[in-house]
Design a protein around this motif. Structure first.
Motif, PDB file in Angstrom:
ATOM      1  N   ARG A 288      -0.717  12.122  -9.829  1.00 20.79           N
ATOM      2  CA  ARG A 288      -1.866  13.033  -9.899  1.00 20.79           C
ATOM      3  C   ARG A 288      -1.422  14.488  -9.803  1.00 20.79           C
ATOM      4  NH1 ARG A 288      -5.854  11.509  -5.588  1.00 20.79           N
ATOM      5  NH2 ARG A 288      -4.210  12.320  -4.245  1.00 20.79           N
ATOM      6  N   ALA A 289      -0.473  14.781  -8.930  1.00 23.35           N
ATOM      7  CA  ALA A 289       0.020  16.158  -8.797  1.00 23.35           C
ATOM      8  C   ALA A 289       0.650  16.641 -10.097  1.00 23.35           C
ATOM      9  CB  ALA A 289       1.030  16.242  -7.653  1.00 23.35           C
ATOM     10  N   LEU A 290       1.430  15.799 -10.753  1.00 22.71           N
ATOM     11  CA  LEU A 290       2.081  16.186 -12.010  1.00 22.71           C
ATOM     12  C   LEU A 290       1.058  16.432 -13.113  1.00 22.71           C
ATOM     13  CD1 LEU A 290       5.134  13.720 -11.994  1.00 22.71           C
ATOM     14  CD2 LEU A 290       5.141  16.178 -11.492  1.00 22.71           C
ATOM     15  N   ILE A 291       0.037  15.594 -13.179  1.00 20.00           N
ATOM     16  CA  ILE A 291      -1.006  15.766 -14.194  1.00 20.00           C
ATOM     17  C   ILE A 291      -1.742  17.090 -13.997  1.00 20.00           C
ATOM     18  CG2 ILE A 291      -3.229  14.874 -15.013  1.00 20.00           C
ATOM     19  CD1 ILE A 291      -2.173  12.054 -14.317  1.00 20.00           C
ATOM     20  N   VAL A 292      -2.100  17.375 -12.750  1.00 20.12           N
ATOM     21  CA  VAL A 292      -2.858  18.588 -12.454  1.00 20.12           C
ATOM     22  C   VAL A 292      -2.026  19.834 -12.723  1.00 20.12           C
ATOM     23  CG1 VAL A 292      -3.922  19.889 -10.585  1.00 20.12           C
ATOM     24  CG2 VAL A 292      -4.398  17.458 -10.819  1.00 20.12           C
ATOM     25  N   LEU A 293      -0.758  19.823 -12.340  1.00 18.60           N
ATOM     26  CA  LEU A 293       0.116  20.974 -12.592  1.00 18.60           C
ATOM     27  C   LEU A 293       0.309  21.215 -14.085  1.00 18.60           C
ATOM     28  CD1 LEU A 293       2.830  20.514  -9.816  1.00 18.60           C
ATOM     29  CD2 LEU A 293       1.079  22.304  -9.955  1.00 18.60           C
ATOM     30  N   ALA A 294       0.450  20.139 -14.849  1.00 12.61           N
ATOM     31  CA  ALA A 294       0.594  20.285 -16.300  1.00 12.61           C
ATOM     32  C   ALA A 294      -0.653  20.918 -16.910  1.00 12.61           C
ATOM     33  CB  ALA A 294       0.867  18.920 -16.942  1.00 12.61           C
ATOM     34  N   ALA A 295      -1.838  20.476 -16.463  1.00 17.77           N
ATOM     35  CA  ALA A 295      -3.077  21.056 -16.972  1.00 17.77           C
ATOM     36  C   ALA A 295      -3.203  22.525 -16.588  1.00 17.77           C
ATOM     37  CB  ALA A 295      -4.272  20.265 -16.442  1.00 17.77           C
ATOM     38  N   ALA A 296      -2.811  22.869 -15.359  1.00 14.36           N
ATOM     39  CA  ALA A 296      -2.884  24.266 -14.922  1.00 14.36           C
ATOM     40  C   ALA A 296      -2.004  25.160 -15.785  1.00 14.36           C
ATOM     41  CB  ALA A 296      -2.477  24.372 -13.448  1.00 14.36           C
ATOM     42  N   LEU A 297      -0.806  24.693 -16.099  1.00 12.87           N
ATOM     43  CA  LEU A 297       0.091  25.481 -16.945  1.00 12.87           C
ATOM     44  C   LEU A 297      -0.472  25.659 -18.349  1.00 12.87           C
ATOM     45  CD1 LEU A 297       3.548  24.005 -15.845  1.00 12.87           C
ATOM     46  CD2 LEU A 297       2.621  26.260 -15.303  1.00 12.87           C
TER      47      LEU A 297
ATOM     48  N   LEU B 280      -7.506  11.415 -16.751  1.00 16.10           N
ATOM     49  CA  LEU B 280      -6.240  10.994 -16.149  1.00 16.10           C
ATOM     50  C   LEU B 280      -6.256  11.085 -14.625  1.00 16.10           C
ATOM     51  CD1 LEU B 280      -3.637  12.525 -18.658  1.00 16.10           C
ATOM     52  CD2 LEU B 280      -4.551  10.186 -18.555  1.00 16.10           C
ATOM     53  N   THR B 281      -6.862  12.146 -14.101  1.00 11.55           N
ATOM     54  CA  THR B 281      -6.919  12.251 -12.642  1.00 11.55           C
ATOM     55  C   THR B 281      -7.799  11.153 -12.040  1.00 11.55           C
ATOM     56  OG1 THR B 281      -8.708  13.883 -12.861  1.00 11.55           O
ATOM     57  CG2 THR B 281      -6.471  14.726 -12.508  1.00 11.55           C
ATOM     58  N   GLY B 282      -8.810  10.709 -12.797  1.00  7.27           N
ATOM     59  CA  GLY B 282      -9.643   9.617 -12.308  1.00  7.27           C
ATOM     60  C   GLY B 282      -8.843   8.349 -12.072  1.00  7.27           C
ATOM     61  N   VAL B 283      -7.923   8.036 -12.984  1.00  4.25           N
ATOM     62  CA  VAL B 283      -7.100   6.830 -12.843  1.00  4.25           C
ATOM     63  C   VAL B 283      -6.186   6.942 -11.628  1.00  4.25           C
ATOM     64  CG1 VAL B 283      -5.302   5.430 -13.914  1.00  4.25           C
ATOM     65  CG2 VAL B 283      -7.182   6.322 -15.305  1.00  4.25           C
ATOM     66  N   ALA B 284      -5.439   8.042 -11.533  1.00  4.85           N
ATOM     67  CA  ALA B 284      -4.500   8.203 -10.421  1.00  4.85           C
ATOM     68  C   ALA B 284      -5.218   8.213  -9.075  1.00  4.85           C
ATOM     69  CB  ALA B 284      -3.703   9.494 -10.606  1.00  4.85           C
ATOM     70  N   THR B 285      -6.381   8.846  -9.027  1.00  2.48           N
ATOM     71  CA  THR B 285      -7.128   8.940  -7.777  1.00  2.48           C
ATOM     72  C   THR B 285      -7.577   7.578  -7.284  1.00  2.48           C
ATOM     73  OG1 THR B 285      -7.883  11.194  -8.216  1.00  2.48           O
ATOM     74  CG2 THR B 285      -9.219   9.883  -6.723  1.00  2.48           C
TER      75      THR B 285
ATOM     76  N   THR C 230       0.812  -1.217   0.000  1.00  3.20           N
ATOM     77  CA  THR C 230       0.000   0.000   0.000  1.00  3.20           C
ATOM     78  C   THR C 230       0.844   1.265   0.000  1.00  3.20           C
ATOM     79  OG1 THR C 230      -0.102  -0.119   2.419  1.00  3.20           O
ATOM     80  CG2 THR C 230      -1.898  -1.135   1.199  1.00  3.20           C
ATOM     81  N   GLY C 231       1.956   1.257   0.746  1.00  5.17           N
ATOM     82  CA  GLY C 231       2.757   2.474   0.880  1.00  5.17           C
ATOM     83  C   GLY C 231       3.325   2.957  -0.442  1.00  5.17           C
ATOM     84  N   LEU C 232       3.945   2.043  -1.202  1.00  3.15           N
ATOM     85  CA  LEU C 232       4.573   2.418  -2.470  1.00  3.15           C
ATOM     86  C   LEU C 232       3.543   2.896  -3.476  1.00  3.15           C
ATOM     87  CD1 LEU C 232       7.049   2.506  -4.335  1.00  3.15           C
ATOM     88  CD2 LEU C 232       6.589   0.102  -4.903  1.00  3.15           C
ATOM     89  N   ILE C 233       2.460   2.158  -3.649  1.00  2.00           N
ATOM     90  CA  ILE C 233       1.457   2.512  -4.649  1.00  2.00           C
ATOM     91  C   ILE C 233       0.765   3.817  -4.282  1.00  2.00           C
ATOM     92  CG2 ILE C 233      -0.642   1.751  -5.814  1.00  2.00           C
ATOM     93  CD1 ILE C 233       1.980   0.218  -6.486  1.00  2.00           C
ATOM     94  N   PHE C 234       0.525   4.043  -2.985  1.00  2.00           N
ATOM     95  CA  PHE C 234      -0.114   5.283  -2.553  1.00  2.00           C
ATOM     96  C   PHE C 234       0.740   6.489  -2.939  1.00  2.00           C
ATOM     97  CE2 PHE C 234      -0.837   8.600   0.640  1.00  2.00           C
ATOM     98  CZ  PHE C 234      -2.209   8.742   0.572  1.00  2.00           C
ATOM     99  N   ARG C 235       2.030   6.438  -2.644  1.00  2.22           N
ATOM    100  CA  ARG C 235       2.900   7.574  -2.946  1.00  2.22           C
ATOM    101  C   ARG C 235       3.017   7.823  -4.443  1.00  2.22           C
ATOM    102  NH1 ARG C 235       5.387   5.423   1.742  1.00  2.22           N
ATOM    103  NH2 ARG C 235       5.698   7.021   3.364  1.00  2.22           N
ATOM    104  N   ILE C 236       3.187   6.760  -5.216  1.00  8.24           N
ATOM    105  CA  ILE C 236       3.315   6.920  -6.664  1.00  8.24           C
ATOM    106  C   ILE C 236       2.061   7.549  -7.252  1.00  8.24           C
ATOM    107  CG2 ILE C 236       3.458   5.655  -8.851  1.00  8.24           C
ATOM    108  CD1 ILE C 236       5.348   3.704  -7.491  1.00  8.24           C
TER     109      ILE C 236
END
Length: 410
Positions: free
Chosen positions: A92-101, A123-128, A81-87
């Motif tokens: 998700r953060a990278l996807i959202v920041l790219a969209a914001a830019l 994409l955020t649906g998958v990561a979430t 759980t720990g590894l998959i949660f962090r990844i």
């Protein structure tokens, strides 16, 4: 099931370990989950001005989530759980920041902006969902360690989720209205980064299971062997047809039909989350006193009644109050579901079976988004009425069957 629920576990997690290792990461991820679920459809509506595209974005947000569940449980079972949660949180953060830019350099309503927000929804649906399965699996492990106090752990976890839902929709609407897409997406990315930094103190390594022991097929076999859980999941799947339709249609109803703002649309779900949070607290105490079956039955009756009435109102205040009552009933039902799930599912296949149950519960949501996309706004009320009738029938059938099962009296 009765024996399983009443059997205490000798080694119980300390309160400090639960707070640092389970509750805090869940809170940060829950905030990101709420902003993703409720904020992105509002972003699509603000960017495109189209009710059809808003419904389609809702479907695009949920369809990849369903696909993610076919592998998320297996991945969590194998890699921890720990590894998959962090990844998942970092992605998700990278996807959202790219969209914001991208949105900062695009004209509002342009085809490129429309494509960006629609892709963001998918994409955020998958990561979430990967982060959610990992966090929920860690919560299940903590619940099993808590033994007879499992419903207390689950009520805290559910309370965290509902608190995030309380703030997420309202914050998303306010940020979008006063700060624009960049402010909302930046906050969403910040919550994701915080969740990754906190991590979750669940299992960090594989269970050692063979490939054949993971996947949806194993989850299906496990669910079929647990009839009480299967009947409860079946009733909630039908109930979610109504919940999903209301959730998908709310931006269109509030903004387009009632002429209110995005913040008003977010406020409805924030008030509903507050009602659900209060119901969760009450359900925990009620289960201690009366047991799972009476609490589940009462919650189902409240949820079904509220949905039947909400289809008949046509004012903003009416929607706000009745959806709050509806989600209070859903909160009680969810405590019952999570308590049964954490006790009954064997630990070695928990991720796979959890993924299947969540997959079944989420199937109505993309269908609701597609329905909103094709229906004229004036017909949404009739669709909600039909869904409310199905919800009442489904919950009544499920709890009538559960009443005959000795396990539900635990």
């Amino acid at each position: 099931m009765t024996d399983c629920i009443n059997t205490p576990v000798a080694r119980r997690p300390a309160a400090s370990a639960l707070v640092r290792g389970i509750y805090l990461p869940r809170a940060a991820d829950g905030a990101a989950f709420a902003m993703t679920t409720y904020g992105i459809p509002l972003l699509v509506l603000a960017t495109t001005g189209s009710a059809t595209l808003t419904g389609l974005a809702f479907a695009l947000e949920w369809l990849p989530r369903l696909g993610a569940f076919t592998v998320a449980g297996t991945v969590v079972d194998r890699y921890g759980t720990g590894l998959i949660f962090r990844i998942a949180c970092v992605v998700r953060a990278l996807i959202v920041l790219a969209a914001a830019l991208l949105l900062t350099v695009m004209d509002e309503g342009a085809p490129a902006a429309t494509a960006t927000v629609m892709t963001l929804a998918a994409l955020t649906g998958v990561a979430t969902e990967f982060s959610y399965v990992a966090a929920e699996t860690a919560g299940g492990e903590a619940s099993r360690m808590a033994g007879s106090r499992a419903h207390q752990v689950q009520s805290v976890l559910l309370g965290i989720d509902q608190t995030a839902m309380l703030a997420g929709p309202l914050v998303s609407g306010l940020l979008l209205e006063h700060g624009g897409p960049a402010a909302m997406l930046g906050t969403l990315a910040g919550c994701s980064v915080l969740a990754a930094a906190l991590g979750t103190h669940g299992r960090n390594g594989p269970l050692g299971t063979e490939p054949g022991q993971s996947g949806l097929r194993t989850g299906w076999v496990t669910l079929r062997s647990l009839p009480a859980l299967a009947w409860l999941v079946g009733g909630l799947v039908v109930s979610n047809c109504a919940i999903g339709l209301l959730q998908a249609a709310m931006p269109v109803i509030v903004v387009t039909e009632l002429g209110r703002s995005s913040a008003d649309a977010g406020l409805i779900w924030s008030v509903a989350a507050l009602a659900s949070l209060l119901a969760i607290t009450a359900a925990r105490r009620a289960i201690d006193r009366w047991g799972l079956w009476p609490v589940g039955t009462a919650s189902a009756a409240v949820a079904a009644s509220a949905t039947l009435v909400v289809a008949q109102v046509g004012t903003y205040r009416g929607y706000l109050l009745l959806i709050a009552v509806l989600m209070a009933g859903e909160g009680g039902l969810t405590v019952v579901l999570r308590t049964l799930r954490s006790h009954l599912i064997p630990s070695e296949v928990f991720g796979s079976t959890l993924s299947l149950t969540i997959l079944l519960l989420l199937l109505p949501f993309p269908a609701a988004g597609l329905l909103v996309a094709v229906l004229p706004p004036a017909q949404l009320g009739h669709a909600v009425t039909a869904a409310a009738v199905l919800q009442a029938i489904g919950l009544a059938a499920a709890f009538t069957r559960l009443r005959t099962m000795r396990a539900t009296h635990a």
